[in-house]
Design a protein around this motif. Structure first.
Motif, PDB file in Angstrom:
ATOM      1  N   LYS A  72      30.939  31.692  36.464  1.00 37.71           N
ATOM      2  CA  LYS A  72      31.897  30.995  35.605  1.00 37.71           C
ATOM      3  C   LYS A  72      31.210  29.877  34.824  1.00 37.71           C
ATOM      4  N   GLY A  73      30.178  29.262  35.406  1.00 38.31           N
ATOM      5  CA  GLY A  73      29.434  28.220  34.702  1.00 38.31           C
ATOM      6  C   GLY A  73      28.651  28.770  33.522  1.00 38.31           C
ATOM      7  N   GLU A  74      28.146  29.990  33.664  1.00 40.31           N
ATOM      8  CA  GLU A  74      27.378  30.609  32.587  1.00 40.31           C
ATOM      9  C   GLU A  74      28.279  31.249  31.540  1.00 40.31           C
ATOM     10  N   ASP A  75      29.434  31.787  31.968  1.00 41.33           N
ATOM     11  CA  ASP A  75      30.366  32.436  31.051  1.00 41.33           C
ATOM     12  C   ASP A  75      31.763  32.360  31.649  1.00 41.33           C
ATOM     13  N   GLY A  76      32.502  31.344  31.267  1.00 38.64           N
ATOM     14  CA  GLY A  76      33.841  31.120  31.810  1.00 38.64           C
ATOM     15  C   GLY A  76      34.836  32.218  31.486  1.00 38.64           C
ATOM     16  N   GLY A  77      34.485  33.114  30.544  1.00 34.99           N
ATOM     17  CA  GLY A  77      35.383  34.190  30.163  1.00 34.99           C
ATOM     18  C   GLY A  77      35.332  35.402  31.063  1.00 34.99           C
ATOM     19  N   ILE A  78      34.379  35.439  31.977  1.00 33.56           N
ATOM     20  CA  ILE A  78      34.310  36.566  32.900  1.00 33.56           C
ATOM     21  C   ILE A  78      35.365  36.377  33.986  1.00 33.56           C
ATOM     22  N   SER A  79      36.177  37.402  34.184  1.00 38.65           N
ATOM     23  CA  SER A  79      37.196  37.362  35.236  1.00 38.65           C
ATOM     24  C   SER A  79      36.549  37.778  36.551  1.00 38.65           C
ATOM     25  N   VAL A  80      36.773  36.970  37.588  1.00 36.23           N
ATOM     26  CA  VAL A  80      36.174  37.243  38.893  1.00 36.23           C
ATOM     27  C   VAL A  80      37.282  37.395  39.928  1.00 36.23           C
ATOM     28  N   ILE A  81      37.214  38.498  40.655  1.00 34.79           N
ATOM     29  CA  ILE A  81      38.155  38.770  41.745  1.00 34.79           C
ATOM     30  C   ILE A  81      37.345  38.760  43.028  1.00 34.79           C
TER      31      ILE A  81
END
Length: 142
Positions: A72-81
Motif C-alpha cells: 500500500k505504501g508503494e501503490d495505494g491503489g492496489i486492493s489487498v485481501i
C-alpha cells in the motif's frame, strides 16, 4: 488509458491453500498468479498488471501485515485481501488500519465471503477507472 487485466496475485506459504485459492479464482473467471514467497509479490504484481493481491498473514519469509503495509505504501491503489489462520481481533484491526479491503480466516470452508470481497475490490477498481476516464473527457459548455 488501459484497464488492468483481471489477474489476481495470491501469496501463501501453504501449497494446499495456494492450490485451493488458485482453483477457486480460475473457477470464477479470473487469472491467478500464485506465489509462495512474499518477497516475489512486487515482481508478480508488476509482471501481471494485477491490481488485487490476496495475502496470507503468517509467512516465514515476511509477515503478511508487513507486505500489506509495503504494498500500500508503494501503490495505494492496489486492493489487498488478507487471509489468516490466526483467529483474533489483532490481525483484523491491523489489516484494516493499513488499508486491507477485507480479512478472512482459514480454512476457507465457505468461499462466498472471499468471492464477495474479490467482487467488491473489482467494483472499486472499476469505479476508479471510470473516474479516471471521465477526467480525460472534454467538458461541454452549455
Amino acid at each position: 488509458m488501459k484497464q488492468a487485466k483481471r489477474t489476481i496475485v495470491h501469496v501463501d506459504d501453504s501449497k494446499v491453500i495456494l492450490e485451493m485459492v488458485h482453483d477457486l479464482l480460475t473457477e470464477i473467471g479470473f487469472d491467478a498468479c500464485s506465489v509462495d514467497d512474499p518477497c516475489r509479490v512486487p515482481e508478480a504484481l508488476e509482471a501481471t498488471g494485477s491490481r488485487i493481491l490476496i495475502s496470507d498473514i503468517e509467512m516465514p519469509q515476511m509477515n503478511g501485515l508487513d507486505l500489506l503495509k509495503r504494498t500500500k505504501g508503494e501503490d495505494g491503489g492496489i486492493s489487498v485481501i488478507m487471509l489468516t489462520g490466526a483467529v483474533g481481533p489483532s490481525a483484523v484491526l491491523q489489516s484494516m488500519r493499513w488499508g486491507a479491503e477485507a480479512c478472512h480466516f482459514k480454512p476457507l470452508n465457505n468461499t462466498s465471503r472471499l468471492i464477495e470481497s474479490i467482487q467488491a475490490a473489482y467494483a472499486k477498481q472499476n469505479g476508479w477507472w471510470t473516474s479516471l476516464n471521465e477526467s480525460h473527457k472534454p467538458t461541454r459548455l452549455v
